[in-house]
Design a protein around this motif. Structure first.
Motif, PDB file in Angstrom:
ATOM      1  N   PHE A  33     -10.938   8.007  -3.025  1.00  0.00           N
ATOM      2  CA  PHE A  33     -11.240   7.009  -1.990  1.00  0.00           C
ATOM      3  C   PHE A  33     -10.152   5.938  -2.026  1.00  0.00           C
ATOM      4  CE2 PHE A  33     -16.131   7.510  -1.367  1.00  0.00           C
ATOM      5  CZ  PHE A  33     -15.951   8.874  -1.163  1.00  0.00           C
ATOM      6  N   ASP A  34      -9.537   5.713  -0.870  1.00  0.00           N
ATOM      7  CA  ASP A  34      -8.305   4.938  -0.800  1.00  0.00           C
ATOM      8  C   ASP A  34      -8.383   3.855   0.270  1.00  0.00           C
ATOM      9  OD1 ASP A  34      -4.840   5.863   0.019  1.00  0.00           O
ATOM     10  OD2 ASP A  34      -5.744   4.018  -0.772  1.00  0.00           O
ATOM     11  N   THR A  35      -8.616   2.597  -0.157  1.00  0.00           N
ATOM     12  CA  THR A  35      -8.696   1.502   0.835  1.00  0.00           C
ATOM     13  C   THR A  35      -7.292   1.073   1.293  1.00  0.00           C
ATOM     14  OG1 THR A  35      -8.748  -0.199  -0.906  1.00  0.00           O
ATOM     15  CG2 THR A  35     -10.877   0.651  -0.108  1.00  0.00           C
ATOM     16  N   GLY A  36      -6.243   1.785   0.801  1.00  0.00           N
ATOM     17  CA  GLY A  36      -4.871   1.495   1.206  1.00  0.00           C
ATOM     18  C   GLY A  36      -4.319   2.452   2.233  1.00  0.00           C
ATOM     19  N   SER A  37      -5.178   3.355   2.760  1.00  0.00           N
ATOM     20  CA  SER A  37      -4.719   4.277   3.799  1.00  0.00           C
ATOM     21  C   SER A  37      -5.911   4.679   4.659  1.00  0.00           C
ATOM     22  CB  SER A  37      -4.076   5.523   3.170  1.00  0.00           C
ATOM     23  OG  SER A  37      -5.073   6.303   2.503  1.00  0.00           O
ATOM     24  N   SER A  77       2.820   9.378   4.294  1.00  0.00           N
ATOM     25  CA  SER A  77       3.607   9.055   3.092  1.00  0.00           C
ATOM     26  C   SER A  77       2.970   7.834   2.461  1.00  0.00           C
ATOM     27  CB  SER A  77       5.054   8.725   3.459  1.00  0.00           C
ATOM     28  OG  SER A  77       5.646   9.839   4.077  1.00  0.00           O
ATOM     29  N   TYR A  78       2.784   7.841   1.151  1.00  0.00           N
ATOM     30  CA  TYR A  78       2.136   6.731   0.453  1.00  0.00           C
ATOM     31  C   TYR A  78       3.154   5.843  -0.236  1.00  0.00           C
ATOM     32  CZ  TYR A  78      -2.070   9.447   1.343  1.00  0.00           C
ATOM     33  OH  TYR A  78      -3.078  10.136   1.959  1.00  0.00           O
ATOM     34  N   GLY A  79       2.687   4.676  -0.663  1.00  0.00           N
ATOM     35  CA  GLY A  79       3.560   3.705  -1.300  1.00  0.00           C
ATOM     36  C   GLY A  79       4.263   4.248  -2.534  1.00  0.00           C
ATOM     37  N   ASP A  80       3.650   5.231  -3.179  1.00  0.00           N
ATOM     38  CA  ASP A  80       4.253   5.760  -4.413  1.00  0.00           C
ATOM     39  C   ASP A  80       5.195   6.927  -4.129  1.00  0.00           C
ATOM     40  OD1 ASP A  80       1.339   7.722  -5.513  1.00  0.00           O
ATOM     41  OD2 ASP A  80       2.570   7.767  -3.695  1.00  0.00           O
ATOM     42  N   GLY A  81       5.458   7.187  -2.818  1.00  0.00           N
ATOM     43  CA  GLY A  81       6.406   8.252  -2.481  1.00  0.00           C
ATOM     44  C   GLY A  81       5.763   9.610  -2.305  1.00  0.00           C
ATOM     45  N   GLY A 123      -7.795  15.859  -2.382  1.00  0.00           N
ATOM     46  CA  GLY A 123      -7.514  15.155  -1.139  1.00  0.00           C
ATOM     47  C   GLY A 123      -7.957  13.708  -1.239  1.00  0.00           C
ATOM     48  N   LEU A 124      -7.814  13.004  -0.107  1.00  0.00           N
ATOM     49  CA  LEU A 124      -8.117  11.572  -0.059  1.00  0.00           C
ATOM     50  C   LEU A 124      -9.053  11.242   1.089  1.00  0.00           C
ATOM     51  CD1 LEU A 124      -5.447  11.435  -1.825  1.00  0.00           C
ATOM     52  CD2 LEU A 124      -5.087   9.230  -0.728  1.00  0.00           C
ATOM     53  N   VAL A 125      -9.808  10.153   0.939  1.00  0.00           N
ATOM     54  CA  VAL A 125     -10.555   9.575   2.063  1.00  0.00           C
ATOM     55  C   VAL A 125     -10.029   8.162   2.258  1.00  0.00           C
ATOM     56  CG1 VAL A 125     -12.804   9.012   3.034  1.00  0.00           C
ATOM     57  CG2 VAL A 125     -12.606  10.909   1.425  1.00  0.00           C
ATOM     58  N   VAL A 215      -1.889 -10.450  -0.366  1.00  0.00           N
ATOM     59  CA  VAL A 215      -2.167  -9.232  -1.139  1.00  0.00           C
ATOM     60  C   VAL A 215      -2.986  -8.255  -0.308  1.00  0.00           C
ATOM     61  CG1 VAL A 215      -2.170 -10.410  -3.389  1.00  0.00           C
ATOM     62  CG2 VAL A 215      -4.302 -10.205  -2.088  1.00  0.00           C
ATOM     63  N   ILE A 216      -2.990  -6.983  -0.731  1.00  0.00           N
ATOM     64  CA  ILE A 216      -3.939  -6.027  -0.167  1.00  0.00           C
ATOM     65  C   ILE A 216      -4.818  -5.510  -1.292  1.00  0.00           C
ATOM     66  CG2 ILE A 216      -2.320  -5.330   1.655  1.00  0.00           C
ATOM     67  CD1 ILE A 216      -2.125  -2.578   0.231  1.00  0.00           C
ATOM     68  N   ALA A 217      -6.068  -5.226  -0.981  1.00  0.00           N
ATOM     69  CA  ALA A 217      -7.000  -4.611  -1.944  1.00  0.00           C
ATOM     70  C   ALA A 217      -6.917  -3.111  -1.732  1.00  0.00           C
ATOM     71  CB  ALA A 217      -8.424  -5.102  -1.695  1.00  0.00           C
ATOM     72  N   ASP A 218      -6.436  -2.383  -2.751  1.00  0.00           N
ATOM     73  CA  ASP A 218      -6.102  -0.974  -2.561  1.00  0.00           C
ATOM     74  C   ASP A 218      -6.626  -0.103  -3.692  1.00  0.00           C
ATOM     75  OD1 ASP A 218      -2.939   0.879  -2.265  1.00  0.00           O
ATOM     76  OD2 ASP A 218      -5.038   1.473  -2.034  1.00  0.00           O
ATOM     77  N   THR A 219      -7.757   0.569  -3.450  1.00  0.00           N
ATOM     78  CA  THR A 219      -8.348   1.436  -4.487  1.00  0.00           C
ATOM     79  C   THR A 219      -7.475   2.664  -4.749  1.00  0.00           C
ATOM     80  OG1 THR A 219      -9.624   2.610  -2.803  1.00  0.00           O
ATOM     81  CG2 THR A 219     -10.720   0.765  -3.926  1.00  0.00           C
ATOM     82  N   GLY A 220      -6.532   2.952  -3.851  1.00  0.00           N
ATOM     83  CA  GLY A 220      -5.672   4.132  -4.016  1.00  0.00           C
ATOM     84  C   GLY A 220      -4.413   3.860  -4.819  1.00  0.00           C
ATOM     85  N   THR A 221      -4.219   2.587  -5.222  1.00  0.00           N
ATOM     86  CA  THR A 221      -3.092   2.229  -6.085  1.00  0.00           C
ATOM     87  C   THR A 221      -3.647   1.892  -7.465  1.00  0.00           C
ATOM     88  OG1 THR A 221      -1.615   1.461  -4.341  1.00  0.00           O
ATOM     89  CG2 THR A 221      -1.312   0.473  -6.501  1.00  0.00           C
ATOM     90  N   THR A 222      -3.030   2.396  -8.505  1.00  0.00           N
ATOM     91  CA  THR A 222      -3.579   2.253  -9.861  1.00  0.00           C
ATOM     92  C   THR A 222      -3.418   0.848 -10.433  1.00  0.00           C
ATOM     93  OG1 THR A 222      -3.002   4.565 -10.260  1.00  0.00           O
ATOM     94  CG2 THR A 222      -3.503   3.212 -12.196  1.00  0.00           C
ATOM     95  N   GLY A 298       7.451  -4.569  -0.967  1.00  0.00           N
ATOM     96  CA  GLY A 298       7.325  -5.288   0.302  1.00  0.00           C
ATOM     97  C   GLY A 298       6.003  -5.993   0.478  1.00  0.00           C
ATOM     98  N   LEU A 299       5.036  -5.737  -0.474  1.00  0.00           N
ATOM     99  CA  LEU A 299       3.802  -6.547  -0.421  1.00  0.00           C
ATOM    100  C   LEU A 299       3.148  -6.477  -1.788  1.00  0.00           C
ATOM    101  CD1 LEU A 299       1.008  -4.693   1.577  1.00  0.00           C
ATOM    102  CD2 LEU A 299       2.890  -3.578   0.455  1.00  0.00           C
ATOM    103  N   SER A 300       2.202  -7.334  -2.033  1.00  0.00           N
ATOM    104  CA  SER A 300       1.506  -7.363  -3.326  1.00  0.00           C
ATOM    105  C   SER A 300       0.224  -6.554  -3.221  1.00  0.00           C
ATOM    106  CB  SER A 300       1.198  -8.812  -3.726  1.00  0.00           C
ATOM    107  OG  SER A 300       2.412  -9.505  -4.015  1.00  0.00           O
TER     108      SER A 300
HETATM  109  O1  LIG Z   1      -0.098   4.076  -0.294  1.00  0.00           O
HETATM  110  C1  LIG Z   1      -0.636   3.104  -0.806  1.00  0.00           C
HETATM  111  C2  LIG Z   1       0.063   1.742  -0.859  1.00  0.00           C
HETATM  112  C3  LIG Z   1      -0.098   1.082   0.479  1.00  0.00           C
HETATM  113 CL1  LIG Z   1       0.886  -0.364   0.512  1.00  0.00          CL
HETATM  114  N1  LIG Z   1      -1.922   3.135  -1.319  1.00  0.00           N
HETATM  115  N2  LIG Z   1      -2.620   4.301  -1.301  1.00  0.00           N
HETATM  116  C4  LIG Z   1      -2.214   5.381  -2.034  1.00  0.00           C
HETATM  117  N3  LIG Z   1      -2.777   6.587  -1.904  1.00  0.00           N
HETATM  118  C5  LIG Z   1      -2.162   7.546  -2.752  1.00  0.00           C
HETATM  119  C6  LIG Z   1      -1.083   6.747  -3.458  1.00  0.00           C
HETATM  120  N4  LIG Z   1      -1.223   5.383  -2.924  1.00  0.00           N
END
Ligand SMILES: O=C(CCCl)NNC1=[NH+]CCN1
Length: 326
Positions: A33-37, A77-81, A123-125, A215-222, A298-300
């Protein structure tokens, strides 16, 4: 309706995965579960067998309720590449007892090596805002966006824990999952994220520095990624720490006692215990920090290292985000 689903941490709390049932008969997959995408995508029978190994996957042709969303593709594409791409089916998706009968299920035809090797999820949600969904030529809605009509309140909550299972709830706020009161910040969803201004920070028992931090609150970033100056001030209090190019960030002796990190949300002081900031062993007797610089991002990002210290309310109705001690 209201629902609740268990969130299970992978190794080192790298991600939190939840069971999601797709199609008829249902196939249940652990999804991140990914609040960043904002894409719901799954490993699928359309992947080369080499990219599916170690994973469960969705086979649209085996689901009697599946319908091709003709002409629609996705490519994220995600922040981690990392990244993935494929085509789209409309099918039933159930999370925590809540069923969306016509959910766009993005079926992977190709996934990056990070996803092939991460056998914790299939996969992701995405739980961010529809504006950053990658489906083309038409956006598709998130599962939460589709489920909202069934919910008493347009909210979901994250109750992630360090080293043990937590949960996400949908449509209600369970007062037994937090202490004290919830402090809310206004969300600026213009970039599609759960983005807000934190009110400052403190390192350990040091003075609180009042400053607006976007900042962003992102459950998908560790991890937690903050401006370099703040991160430098933090590690100045960790003897033997260094910013290591080879390790890819700040490391320190595993024997170090780490100070806590306080993040201000309005007048609320959210405290991340020092133990949460020793993320994982690096090489030898060095350990890798749970707080790293946002340089180049580019962001926190307030990722899982922060979120697992709090009870978090994501209210998409306003939109606003709320925090309380977990
Ligand atoms: O992509 C990002 C960063 C958004 Cl700035 N978070 N979500 C995610 N999902 C998989 C890896 N990272």
């Amino acid at each position: 309706a209201q629902g609740s689903v268990t969130a299970s941490p992978s190794q080192y709390d790298g991600e939190y995965d939840c069971p999601v049932t797709v199609g008829t008969p249902g196939v249940t997959l652990p999804l991140d579960f990914d609040t960043g995408s904002s894409d719901l995508w799954v490993f699928s029978s359309e992947l080369p067998a080499s990219e599916r190994s170690g994973h469960a996957y969705y086979t649209s042709s085996s689901s009697s309720t599946s319908k091709l969303d003709s002409g629609e593709t996705w490519d994220i594409s995600y922040g981690d590449g990392s990244g993935a791409e494929g085509n789209i089916y409309i099918d039933k998706v159930t999370i925590g007892g809540i069923t969306v009968t016509s959910q766009a299920v993005e079926a992977a035809e190709s996934v990056s090596s990070e996803f092939v090797s991460d056998t914790s999820n299939d996969g992701l949600v995405g739980f961010a805002f529809d504006s950053i969904n990658t489906a083309s030529p038409n956006h598709v809605q998130t599962w939460f966006g589709n489920a909202e009509a069934q919910l008493a309140s347009p909210v979901f909550t994250a109750n992630l824990k360090k080293g043990k299972a937590g949960n996400y709830n949908f449509g209600y706020i369970d007062s037994s999952e937090y202490t004290g009161s919830i402090t809310y910040a206004t969300i600026n969803s213009a970039n599609g994220f759960w983005e807000f201004s934190a009110s400052g920070y403190a390192v350990g028992s040091g003075a609180f520095s009042s400053q607006s931090i976007d900042v962003i609150a992102d459950t998908g970033t560790t991890l937690i990624y903050l401006p370099a100056a703040i991160v430098k001030a933090y590690y100045a209090k960790v003897s033997g720490s260094s910013n290591s190019a080879s390790a890819g960030g700040y490391i320190f002796p595993c024997s170090a006692t780490l100070p806590s990190l306080t993040i201000g949300i309005g007048s609320y002081k959210a405290v991340v215990p020092g133990t949460f900031l020793n993320y994982a062993p690096n090489t030898g007797s060095t350990c890798f920090g749970g707080l790293q610089s946002n340089a180049g991002i580019g962001l926190s990002i307030l990722g899982d290292v922060f979120l697992k210290s709090q009870f978090v309310v994501f209210n998409q109705g306003v939109p606003k985000i709320g925090f309380a001690p977990g």
